[in-house]
Design an enzyme around this catalytic site. Structure first.
Site, PDB file in Angstrom:
ATOM      1  N   CYS A  80      -8.964  46.450 -73.722  1.00  0.00           N
ATOM      2  CA  CYS A  80      -9.344  45.585 -72.445  1.00  0.00           C
ATOM      3  C   CYS A  80     -10.090  46.722 -71.504  1.00  0.00           C
ATOM      4  O   CYS A  80     -11.013  47.026 -71.683  1.00  0.00           O
ATOM      5  CB  CYS A  80      -8.331  44.773 -71.889  1.00  0.00           C
ATOM      6  SG  CYS A  80      -9.360  43.426 -70.700  1.00  0.00           S
ATOM      7  N   HIS A 174      -5.464  42.274 -76.401  1.00  0.00           N
ATOM      8  CA  HIS A 174      -4.123  43.143 -76.037  1.00  0.00           C
ATOM      9  C   HIS A 174      -3.064  42.830 -76.966  1.00  0.00           C
ATOM     10  O   HIS A 174      -2.154  42.048 -77.071  1.00  0.00           O
ATOM     11  CB  HIS A 174      -3.452  42.505 -74.769  1.00  0.00           C
ATOM     12  CG  HIS A 174      -4.439  42.606 -73.360  1.00  0.00           C
ATOM     13  ND1 HIS A 174      -4.577  43.676 -72.727  1.00  0.00           N
ATOM     14  CD2 HIS A 174      -5.219  41.794 -73.032  1.00  0.00           C
ATOM     15  CE1 HIS A 174      -5.339  43.574 -71.821  1.00  0.00           C
ATOM     16  NE2 HIS A 174      -5.817  42.479 -71.680  1.00  0.00           N
ATOM     17  N   GLU A 176      -0.859  45.017 -77.502  1.00  0.00           N
ATOM     18  CA  GLU A 176       0.283  45.367 -76.732  1.00  0.00           C
ATOM     19  C   GLU A 176       1.199  43.919 -76.162  1.00  0.00           C
ATOM     20  O   GLU A 176       2.327  43.815 -76.201  1.00  0.00           O
ATOM     21  CB  GLU A 176       0.262  46.345 -75.937  1.00  0.00           C
ATOM     22  CG  GLU A 176      -0.396  45.775 -74.536  1.00  0.00           C
ATOM     23  CD  GLU A 176      -2.034  45.642 -74.403  1.00  0.00           C
ATOM     24  OE1 GLU A 176      -2.616  45.847 -75.733  1.00  0.00           O
ATOM     25  OE2 GLU A 176      -2.577  45.820 -73.593  1.00  0.00           O
TER      26      GLU A 176
END
Lengths: 191, 297
Positions: A80, A174, A176
């Site tokens: 991002c 994302h 993560e």
């Protein structure tokens, strides 16, 4: 020995990246000052606000040393805001926003819309097989131009959202946050 | 447009995800487009669009309400970072208006005059995420059970006195630590004491943190204030009156951004604090007649 992977820790979801890297057997190191770059094998640029991170990269005197390491071929992974920072060109950013230009793409900031348009989706990434990647997009950038050296690994509605150029991987989403570790594993697999 | 979005909008992960992206940053109150640009230039991760900063709301008295949509739209047009706006506690119609304006986060805020004496907004049906204030862990968990995707300490807004924000952070973080040491039976006692759902209490026992990010607000006026609350476990800071009521807003804004990022590096906090000019004058939070933090339940 476990790879030492720096995580740019000026702002954003640093902790989630560090947790993903640890789970995959790498050794994450927070990077806030130029001295933190010594001895790292790769760098992760997390999600957050790219304008804020640009300013803090300058004030922490990190921009030039990171740019130098990237030019020497240090592997990097940006999600991002991290993707924006690694891109060659940015549209819809601030005129003074500097980027590292490590991936030959043009990105448009917040191009999927505002927060009410942020979304999650099952993302087909042929290189990662099945099931699709659990992908969370938050005020995500869109890749508008892809240079000849860039591999596009996944798309949403025709727009590239996961790209690779040499040792540099960038995602508009994302991994993560969703804890689908396959994208981080793909990055670490190249180290 | 949401209807064209290539996926599912408004999920917990998407709402909490934006809060995760703001971590380590500073969210600044701004009252017009010029202030919003100053905030963005200084490195703010988001701005809070409102008509009056809390210090002026306190001074002016009267009923404080949602800002004029034209003001919010002007600020949205001026910056590329996320824009938040405040709705009154319980005023779901103001929240609906803010959502229709496309603000990125709604602060259901005690700084405005509450619209409902018993109920906060049911935040689950909204696509836009909400942040709510809390003075202790029970209040934080009640707000999360209503759908808040971010919690901030209340502090005592508009005073420039950080002591109440410190108290609220210490209460929240201290109880989280204590819960991690409780056995399974004691968790029911904690839920009763906190007047909070036992499921959320159990989640805290397992993860040792709130299920959503915990930010700090209320009385932060200097770079050292930001470094203090970050070291006490805040994950980002809101600065309300502290920037634009200071002598040099541009420099103060930039200095608080630097101090928030480098909060454990005292040499950097010292460097950015040097020669800043006067911080907002402020007032002792214990001496104010209007206790904003007591609003909400």
């Amino acid at each position: 020995m476990a790879a030492k992977v720096g995580v740019l820790a000026l702002q954003g979801d640093v902790r989630e990246h560090a947790a993903a890297l640890t789970e995959l057997g790498a050794h994450p190191v927070d990077v806030r000052r130029p001295g933190d770059l010594g001895g790292i094998d790769a760098l992760v640029l997390p999600g957050g606000e790219s304008t804020t991170m640009s300013l803090l990269l300058e004030s922490a005197e990190l921009f030039e040393p990171v740019a130098r390491r990237l030019a020497e071929g240090m592997p990097a992974f940006g999600t991002c805001a991290g993707m924006i920072l690694l891109a060659r060109d940015v549209v819809g950013g601030r005129p003074d926003q500097r980027t590292f230009g490590a991936v030959d793409i043009t990105v448009r900031r917040n191009a999927f819309g505002r927060q009410v348009d942020s979304f999650e989706t099952a993302l087909e990434v042929p290189d990662l097989g099945q099931p699709p990647v659990d992908a969370v997009f938050i005020r995500a950038p869109v890749v508008e131009r892809v240079g000849p050296e860039v591999e596009v690994l996944a798309k949403v509605g025709g727009a590239p959202v996961l790209c690779r150029q040499g040792p540099v991987l960038v995602a508009a989403f994302h991994p993560e946050l969703s804890r689908d570790l396959r994208v981080h594993a793909l990055f670490l697999g190249d180290l | 447009m949401a209807s064209d979005t290539p996926g599912t909008t408004g999920t917990d992960r998407v709402k909490r995800g934006l809060a995760e992206m703001l971590r380590g940053g500073v969210i600044m109150d701004v009252v017009d487009a010029d202030q919003a640009r100053i905030a963005e230039d200084a490195g703010a991760v988001a701005v809070m669009a409102l008509e009056r900063v809390p210090a002026d709301i306190r001074r002016d008295g009267g009923v404080a309400r949602m800002s004029d949509p034209a003001l919010i739209e002007g600020i949205k047009a001026a910056v590329t970072i996320p824009v938040m706006a405040k709705a009154r506690i319980g005023h779901f119609a103001e929240a609906q208006v803010l959502e229709s304006l496309g603000v990125d986060y709604i602060d259901e805020s005690e700084v405005l005059t509450p619209a409902d004496e018993l109920h906060h907004i049911d935040k689950w049906p909204f696509t836009v995420p909400f942040v709510c204030g809390a003075t202790n862990l029970g209040e934080a968990l009640r707000r999360i059970s209503e759908g808040a995707a971010m919690i901030r300490s209340k502090g005592e807004a508009g005073t420039g006195d950080v002591s109440h924000a410190v108290r609220h952070l210490r209460l929240i973080r201290g109880d989280i630590r204590r819960i991690t040491m409780a056995d399974a039976a004691e968790l029911y006692g904690w839920a009763k004491t906190l007047q909070a759902p036992v499921g959320l209490v159990r989640e805290i026992a397992e993860t040792a943190k709130l299920p959503v990010p915990l930010f700090c607000a209320g009385g932060i006026a200097t770079p050292a204030d930001a470094a203090l609350v970050m070291q006490l476990g805040a994950e980002a800071v809101f600065v309300g009156s502290g920037i634009f009521k200071s002598e040099n807003p541009r420099a103060t804004a930039g200095a608080i951004v630097e101090a928030t990022t480098h909060h454990t590096d005292a040499a950097i906090v010292a460097k950015v604090s040097r020669g800043l000019g006067g911080a907002m004058r402020g007032q002792d939070a214990g001496s104010v007649d209007l206790r904003l933090a007591e609003r909400g339940w």
